[in-house]
Write a protein that holds these residues in place. Structure first.
Motif, short mmCIF file in Angstrom:
data_model
loop_
_atom_site.label_atom_id
_atom_site.label_comp_id
_atom_site.label_asym_id
_atom_site.label_seq_id
_atom_site.Cartn_x
_atom_site.Cartn_y
_atom_site.Cartn_z
N GLU A 45 61.78 75.73 91.84
CA GLU A 45 60.94 76.69 92.55
C GLU A 45 61.50 77.89 92.42
OE1 GLU A 45 61.96 75.57 96.55
OE2 GLU A 45 61.19 72.95 96.55
N ASP A 46 60.47 79.04 92.89
CA ASP A 46 61.09 80.68 92.88
C ASP A 46 60.29 81.38 93.94
OD1 ASP A 46 61.83 83.02 91.89
OD2 ASP A 46 59.67 82.88 90.62
N GLY A 47 60.88 81.81 94.72
CA GLY A 47 59.69 83.12 95.24
C GLY A 47 58.85 81.78 96.45
N GLY A 48 59.05 80.99 96.63
CA GLY A 48 58.60 79.68 97.74
C GLY A 48 57.36 78.74 96.61
N ARG A 49 57.05 79.23 95.50
CA ARG A 49 56.48 78.49 94.85
C ARG A 49 57.33 76.72 94.21
NH1 ARG A 49 54.30 82.60 89.85
NH2 ARG A 49 56.96 82.88 89.28
N SER A 50 56.21 76.01 94.39
CA SER A 50 57.39 75.32 92.89
C SER A 50 56.02 74.91 92.26
CB SER A 50 57.42 73.93 94.51
OG SER A 50 56.14 73.64 94.79
N GLY A 51 57.43 74.75 90.32
CA GLY A 51 56.34 73.69 90.12
C GLY A 51 57.13 73.10 89.09
N VAL A 52 56.69 73.10 87.38
CA VAL A 52 58.18 72.07 86.27
C VAL A 52 58.09 72.59 85.77
CG1 VAL A 52 57.53 69.92 84.93
CG2 VAL A 52 56.94 69.95 87.70
N TRP A 53 59.08 72.41 85.20
CA TRP A 53 59.90 73.48 84.26
C TRP A 53 60.24 72.10 82.80
CZ3 TRP A 53 64.72 72.72 81.71
CH2 TRP A 53 65.39 73.30 81.33
N VAL A 54 59.91 72.68 81.79
CA VAL A 54 59.97 71.61 80.33
C VAL A 54 60.17 72.23 79.42
CG1 VAL A 54 58.75 69.61 79.46
CG2 VAL A 54 57.74 70.45 80.62
N GLU A 55 61.71 71.80 78.72
CA GLU A 55 61.66 72.20 77.44
C GLU A 55 61.93 71.24 75.98
OE1 GLU A 55 65.68 74.86 76.94
OE2 GLU A 55 66.47 72.73 76.91
N PHE A 56 61.31 71.66 75.30
CA PHE A 56 61.24 71.29 73.58
C PHE A 56 62.50 71.76 72.60
CE2 PHE A 56 57.29 70.64 76.38
CZ PHE A 56 57.39 69.17 75.95
N ARG A 57 63.00 70.79 71.96
CA ARG A 57 64.08 71.78 71.87
C ARG A 57 65.02 70.84 71.09
NH1 ARG A 57 68.87 75.08 72.31
NH2 ARG A 57 67.78 75.05 74.61
N ASP A 58 63.93 71.28 68.49
CA ASP A 58 64.28 70.57 67.69
C ASP A 58 65.75 71.87 66.90
OD1 ASP A 58 62.92 72.58 66.00
OD2 ASP A 58 61.28 71.73 66.68
N GLU A 59 65.98 71.02 66.12
CA GLU A 59 66.57 71.66 64.61
C GLU A 59 66.23 71.91 63.98
OE1 GLU A 59 71.21 69.86 65.05
OE2 GLU A 59 70.94 70.47 67.19
N GLY A 60 64.32 72.04 63.79
CA GLY A 60 63.96 71.59 62.34
C GLY A 60 64.10 72.95 61.95
N PRO A 61 63.33 73.64 60.54
CA PRO A 61 63.06 74.73 60.48
C PRO A 61 62.52 75.99 61.00
CG PRO A 61 60.84 73.17 59.37
CD PRO A 61 62.30 72.76 60.73
N GLY A 62 62.33 75.78 62.37
CA GLY A 62 61.94 76.79 62.66
C GLY A 62 60.47 76.92 62.73
N ILE A 63 59.83 77.94 63.27
CA ILE A 63 58.59 79.19 62.69
C ILE A 63 58.49 79.95 61.54
CG2 ILE A 63 56.40 79.59 63.51
CD1 ILE A 63 57.04 77.51 66.57
N PRO A 64 58.02 79.92 60.19
CA PRO A 64 58.37 81.55 60.00
C PRO A 64 57.86 82.54 60.32
CG PRO A 64 57.67 79.80 58.34
CD PRO A 64 57.59 79.44 59.69
N ASP A 65 56.55 82.45 60.77
CA ASP A 65 55.56 83.42 61.32
C ASP A 65 55.00 83.03 62.36
OD1 ASP A 65 53.25 85.17 62.17
OD2 ASP A 65 53.65 85.11 59.85
N VAL A 66 55.62 83.35 64.13
CA VAL A 66 55.35 83.42 65.46
C VAL A 66 54.02 83.84 66.02
CG1 VAL A 66 56.17 83.48 67.70
CG2 VAL A 66 57.58 83.08 65.81
N ASP A 67 53.94 85.31 64.95
CA ASP A 67 52.52 85.18 65.89
C ASP A 67 51.00 85.26 64.92
OD1 ASP A 67 54.04 87.42 66.85
OD2 ASP A 67 53.04 89.01 65.46
N LEU A 68 51.27 84.30 63.99
CA LEU A 68 50.30 83.96 63.17
C LEU A 68 49.80 82.53 63.92
CD1 LEU A 68 48.29 83.70 60.80
CD2 LEU A 68 50.19 82.34 59.42
N ALA A 69 51.21 81.53 64.10
CA ALA A 69 51.61 80.36 65.18
C ALA A 69 50.70 80.40 66.31
CB ALA A 69 52.63 80.05 64.43
N LEU A 70 50.60 81.40 66.96
CA LEU A 70 49.90 81.23 68.35
C LEU A 70 48.63 81.92 67.45
CD1 LEU A 70 53.08 82.99 70.22
CD2 LEU A 70 52.30 80.76 70.44
N THR A 71 48.49 82.19 66.91
CA THR A 71 46.65 82.68 66.73
C THR A 71 45.62 81.55 66.45
OG1 THR A 71 47.61 84.69 65.45
CG2 THR A 71 45.13 83.88 64.42
N ASP A 72 44.50 81.71 67.40
CA ASP A 72 43.64 80.68 67.66
C ASP A 72 43.59 80.17 66.14
OD1 ASP A 72 43.78 80.12 70.22
OD2 ASP A 72 42.33 81.65 70.47
#
Length: 112
Positions: A45-72
């Protein structure tokens, strides 16, 4: 688990579907690219609104280029290239932290 929380929080079906789709994609990425990991989820909850929070955590090699990975259209595998960028559009808040020690993605879908 994510759908059950969304239902418990009174989220409409369309919003539930968007959240579950995003969670499915992030879970798949965590398994395929991060070698597994942990998922945590909660009603928030935050300021009268409600929702669902989800966290995904791994111990892999990471994402080398985040900008590229977020490109359609970009894919590191044989998919359509809509994974992280599509997931970001399905949720209301998207936070990605990555390093060679692993990746953590946190999302929130607010109840509308």
């Amino acid at each position: 688990m994510v759908r059950a929380l969304a239902q418990r929080g009174g989220m409409p079906l369309v919003q539930q579907t968007k959240l579950v789709t995003a969670a499915s994609e992030l879970g798949r990425n965590m398994i395929v690219y991060g070698g597994g990991g942990t998922v945590r989820a909660a009603l928030v909850e935050d300021g009268g609104r409600s929702g669902v929070w989800v966290e995904f955590r791994d111990e892999g090699p990471g994402i080398p280029d985040v900008d590229l990975a977020l490109t359609d259209g970009w894919t590191s595998g044989g998919g359509m290239g809509l994974g992280l960028s599509g997931t970001r559009r399905l949720v209301d808040e998207f936070d990605l932290d990555t390093s060679p020690a692993g990746t953590t993605v946190r999302v929130i879908k607010w109840n509308r």
